[in-house]
Enzyme design. Structure first.
Site, PDB file in Angstrom:
ATOM      1  N   ASP A  80       0.799  -1.236   0.000  1.00 51.05           N
ATOM      2  CA  ASP A  80       0.000   0.000   0.000  1.00 51.05           C
ATOM      3  C   ASP A  80       0.831   1.285   0.000  1.00 51.05           C
ATOM      4  OD1 ASP A  80       0.677  -0.973   2.571  1.00 51.05           O
ATOM      5  OD2 ASP A  80      -0.914   0.156   3.557  1.00 51.05           O
ATOM      6  N   GLU A 147      -0.831  -2.481   5.037  1.00 49.12           N
ATOM      7  CA  GLU A 147       0.084  -2.515   6.183  1.00 49.12           C
ATOM      8  C   GLU A 147      -0.042  -1.238   6.984  1.00 49.12           C
ATOM      9  OE1 GLU A 147       3.116  -1.517   8.732  1.00 49.12           O
ATOM     10  OE2 GLU A 147       3.051  -0.510   6.813  1.00 49.12           O
TER      11      GLU A 147
END
Ligand code: ZN
Ligand code: ZN
Length: 411
Positions: A80, A147
């Site tokens: 991400d 994350e």
């Protein structure tokens, strides 16, 4: 330039394709748990290599490389980006935007370097595929979303990751950080802090500012909470242990002569030891509730925003890796390092099946940059720009030799 690893060789073609991959990923970041295009791109690359693939936990992707009988080894890369307006000036800088859960449109940047992690993961999968005659066993590549919000590992585990993929004997992962490129740092034992974030809403009673007797002032009440919370670390945590309690936002009221109905603050704690974490969380709850009771107010509302688990490196596996990395990268490029206060949800993947894991850091900046009067920007900065080489190649070499150190030798 041909970069030799002790096991395989990154040819000039591999290297230039890896750089293209990296620049593409850098320019196309997506927000946590919305990594749709990124996931499709990763899966396509893994499919091209011939791995078995499936999606998991929404935008997570798993690639399984089966190569005969032998140990199963896992490798995780997070995928991400962050809501940051990139200001690096790089020709491949991101101009992407995304929408936060509240609907607001924000710029998006790979400001934590997860684009390097995806690139390294895909290149490692490629090298293991192309050199499958040299090893035996199964490599499981986990491309994990979310994350930054602590949601991704949990989503993958809850979506049956370990029912669908073979269970590894060990899981590895790594993160780029503002160290010297070409070097890696490994901790034995605790690698990163646990983190817990809460939103606290304090309920008072609204009144005109001139009539405090009609009110239960939530600002005074919350201010007492904020002050008293400072005594958790200074008076309750053992002096030889560590913890951080930060109150990062505090909002109440709209006008100077109105006592508002409520106040709201958010806090973040960092701890290394699960017992200390439990102590801090229970002390927070006790203080918040007791200060409300002292004001004659109802019980405040406490909501968990995020929770990051322990990131614990199995000491003997970490010790093995220090030697493996030293042989590969040179012993002057490998350091044992104390735990850092940052947090990760990586640990959850191994914890879910009770297997060891090791997480290490690889540097992203030149000595010249590190020595300059304005040291390079760190992760989460709009200026965060790790140098491409030797950063990526070092990440790949570390990942390859780590996995090979636990996979079997081809018969
Ligand atoms: Zn980050
Ligand atoms: Zn990160």
């Amino acid at each position: 330039m041909t970069t030799a690893t002790s096991a395989f060789t990154l040819s000039p073609e591999h290297t230039s394709e890896m750089h293209e991959l990296y620049k593409h990923l850098h320019a196309t970041p997506e927000l946590s748990m919305q990594e749709t295009r990124t996931a499709a791109f990763i899966r396509e690359k893994l499919d091209e290599l011939g791995l078995e693939t499936f999606t998991c936990g929404g935008t997570g992707v798993v690639g399984i490389l089966r190569n005969g009988d032998g140990p199963v080894v896992g490798y995780r890369a997070d995928t991400d980006g962050l809501p940051i307006q990139e200001d690096t000036g790089l020709e491949y800088a991101s101009t992407a935007t995304g929408r936060l859960p509240d609907g607001s449109e924000v710029p998006v940047m790979h400001g934590c370097g997860h684009d390097t992690h995806i690139t390294v993961g895909l290149t490692t999968a490629r090298l293991l595929t192309e050199n499958r005659d040299t090893w035996a066993g199964t490599a499981v590549f986990i491309f994990q979303p979310g994350e930054e919000t602590g949601a991704g590992a949990k989503a993958m585990v809850e979506d049956g990751l370990w029912d669908k993929a073979p269970k590894p004997a060990i899981i590895y992962g790594q993160h780029v950080w503002p160290g010297l490129s070409g070097t890696v740092n490994v901790s034995k034992g605790t690698a990163m802090a646990m983190a817990n974030s809460w939103k606290v809403t304090v309920h008072g009673k609204q009144s005109h500012g001139s009539q405090p007797e009609q009110s239960i002032d939530p600002i005074v009440m919350a201010a007492h909470m904020v002050v008293r919370i400072q005594t958790i670390v200074s008076r309750e945590v053992h002096p030889m242990k560590s913890a951080v309690v930060t109150i990062g936002t505090f909002h109440a009221g709209l006008k100077e002569n109105i006592i508002p109905a409520s106040a709201e603050f958010t806090l973040n704690i960092r701890t290394f030891d699960p017992e200390v974490r439990d102590l801090v969380l229970s002390s927070l709850r006790r203080i918040i509730n007791a200060e409300a009771a002292a004001s004659g107010a109802p019980e405040p509302t406490i909501e968990e925003i995020t929770s990051f688990p322990q990131c614990y490196n199995d000491p003997s596996s970490a010790n093995d890796l220090l030697a493996v990395f030293g042989d590969e990268l040179g012993h002057d490029a490998v350091f044992e390092t104390p735990p850092v206060m940052g947090s990760e949800d990586f640990g959850l993947l191994a914890e879910a099946i009770g297997v060891p894991s090791v997480y290490w850091f690889f540097g992203g900046h030149s000595q010249e940059d590190l020595d300059s009067d304005t040291p390079p920007a760190g992760n989460h900065s709009p200026f965060f720009a790790p140098e491409i080489e030797p950063t990526l190649t070092t990440g790949v070499r570390a990942a390859v030799v780590a996995m090979l150190s636990k996979l079997g030798i081809a018969a």
